[in-house]
Design an enzyme around this catalytic site. Structure first.
Site, short mmCIF file in Angstrom:
data_model
loop_
_atom_site.label_atom_id
_atom_site.label_comp_id
_atom_site.label_asym_id
_atom_site.label_seq_id
_atom_site.Cartn_x
_atom_site.Cartn_y
_atom_site.Cartn_z
N SER A 1 -7.07 -11.16 1.11
CA SER A 1 -5.93 -10.23 1.17
C SER A 1 -5.75 -9.81 2.62
O SER A 1 -6.54 -9.03 3.15
CB SER A 1 -6.20 -9.01 0.29
OG SER A 1 -6.31 -9.38 -1.06
N LYS B 1 0.60 -8.92 -2.80
CA LYS B 1 -0.71 -8.28 -2.92
C LYS B 1 -0.68 -6.88 -2.32
O LYS B 1 -1.30 -5.95 -2.86
CB LYS B 1 -1.78 -9.13 -2.25
CG LYS B 1 -3.19 -8.51 -2.29
CD LYS B 1 -3.66 -8.23 -3.71
CE LYS B 1 -4.98 -7.46 -3.76
NZ LYS B 1 -6.14 -8.23 -3.31
N LYS C 1 -8.16 -1.18 4.17
CA LYS C 1 -7.58 -2.28 4.95
C LYS C 1 -6.22 -2.69 4.39
O LYS C 1 -5.25 -2.89 5.12
CB LYS C 1 -8.56 -3.45 4.96
CG LYS C 1 -8.07 -4.71 5.64
CD LYS C 1 -7.57 -5.76 4.64
CE LYS C 1 -8.65 -6.23 3.70
NZ LYS C 1 -8.15 -7.28 2.77
#
Length: 295
Positions: free
Chosen positions: A95, A170, A238
Site C-alpha cells: 500500500s 486502497k 502511513k
C-alpha cells in the site's frame, strides 16, 4: 502453473505466499528479514536477492511496508529490475503512493515488462484465509493473465482502472476503515462510561443498521483488550499520510481523516506504534479517563 517471485514475507506476505504454494505455483522467495522456514518446508525456494527471485520467475510480487521500500525492492542494488527480462509481470501488492506507483510502472514498462498495482485489504486474517479484497490498477489484458493468481489470495478482486488507481482505491479504503474505528471507539467508550456493558451494546448493535465489520472484529478487540497487531498503527498512519498529502495536492480537505490521524499520533506518542489500529480507542479512553473494559 507459474514461477512466482515473492518479495516481502511479513505479517501479510508470508500467508499470501503460503497460499500461492498451496495453489501449486513454484515460489522463489526473498525477504530482508529472511525467508520463514515454514515456507521453504512447504516447497518455496529461498533466494539471496530480489534480483535472483525475479530472474527465476515469470511473475514477481512485492509486498513491503512503504513507498521507499517498494522503490528499493524494485530498483535498488540486486533489485527486481536487475533480474527482469521482456514479458515478465511485476505486481506490487503493498500500500503505497499512487503518484509514485505511476512512476514505477513507467520504469518497469520501459524494460519491456508489465506492471500491476494490487494493494489489499483484509488484514492478517484475510491473508491467512485467502479472503483478501484486492484493488487492481493495470491494463485489462495483464489483469486477465494474473487474476488466477489473485484468486488464490483473495475473493473480492476488482480492476479499478489504470496504474495507480488500485493504490488510490486502497487509500479510500483506509480512510473509511480509520473513520469507522474512530466511530466504534467513541460509541464503546460512551457506552462503558455510561455504565452499560460494552459487550452487550456491541451485540445489540450488530443486529441493527450500525452493524459493520469494524464493530464486529475491532469492537471485540477493544472489549477483550487484544491489541496485538493484525495491522499496525504505524502502517495505518502511513496510509492516512498518503490521503492527507494527496488531498493537499488536489486542494481539498479531509477533516475527519485528519482527526483520525491525530488520534493515531496520540497512540504512537504513548508507545503504541506497533499496536493494532483498533487501539485507537486508547487515545479516546485517555480523554474520557475511562477504559472500555479491563483486561
Amino acid at each position: 502453473m507459474s514461477n512466482i517471485g515473492f518479495i516481502g514475507l511479513g505479517i501479510m506476505g508470508k500467508p499470501m505466499a503460503a497460499n500461492l504454494i498451496k495453489g501449486g505455483h513454484a515460489l522463489f522467495l526473498y525477504s530482508r528479514s529472511g525467508v520463514p522456514q515454514e515456507l521453504t518446508a512447504a516447497g518455496g525456494k529461498s533466494c539471496a536477492s530480489a534480483k535472483e527471485a525475479a530472474q527465476k520467475s515469470d511473475i514477481v510480487i512485492t509486498m513491503v511496508p512503504d513507498t521507499p521500500d517498494v522503490e528499493k525492492a524494485l530498483f535498488g542494488a540486486d533489485g527486481v529490475a536487475e533480474g527482469l527480462s521482456r514479458g515478465k509481470i511485476v505486481i506490487d501488492m503493498s500500500s503505497i503512493s499512487p503518484i509514485e506507483t505511476k512512476k514505477f510502472a513507467k520504469r518497469i514498462n520501459g524494460l519491456g515488462c508489465e506492471y500491476v498495482d494490487a494493494p489489499v485489504s483484509g488484514g492478517e486474517v484475510g491473508a491467512k484465509n485467502a479472503a483478501l479484497t484486492i484493488m487492481v490498477g493495470g491494463n485489462q489484458g495483464t489483469f486477465d493473465k494474473v487474476k488466477p493468481v489473485f484468486e488464490l489470495m483473495g475473493k473480492n478482486i476488482t480492476l479499478v482502472g489504470g496504474n495507480g488507481d488500485g493504490q488510490t482505491c486502497k487509500v479510500c479504503n483506509q480512510i473509511i476503515v480509520a473513520l469507522n474505528i474512530e466511530a466504534v471507539s467513541e460509541a464503546l467508550v460512551f457506552a462503558s462510561k455510561a455504565g452499560a456493558d460494552p459487550a452487550k451494546v456491541r451485540q445489540a448493535l450488530m443486529g441493527g443498521f450500525a452493524a459493520l465489520c469494524i464493530l464486529e472484529v475491532h469492537g471485540e478487540r477493544m472489549i477483550k483488550r487484544t491489541f496485538n497487531p493484525g495491522f499496525r498503527i504505524e502502517l495505518h498512519q502511513k496510509d492516512l499520510n498518503l490521503a492527507l498529502s494527496g488531498a493537499r495536492a488536489m486542494g481539498m480537505s479531509l477533516p475527519n481523516t485528519a482527526i483520525a490521524q491525530e488520534l493515531f499520533n496520540a497512540c504512537v506518542a504513548d508507545g503504541g506504534a506497533k499496536w493494532d489500529h483498533s487501539a485507537m480507542v486508547r487515545a479516546l479512553e485517555k480523554m474520557a479517563n475511562h477504559e472500555v473494559a479491563k483486561a
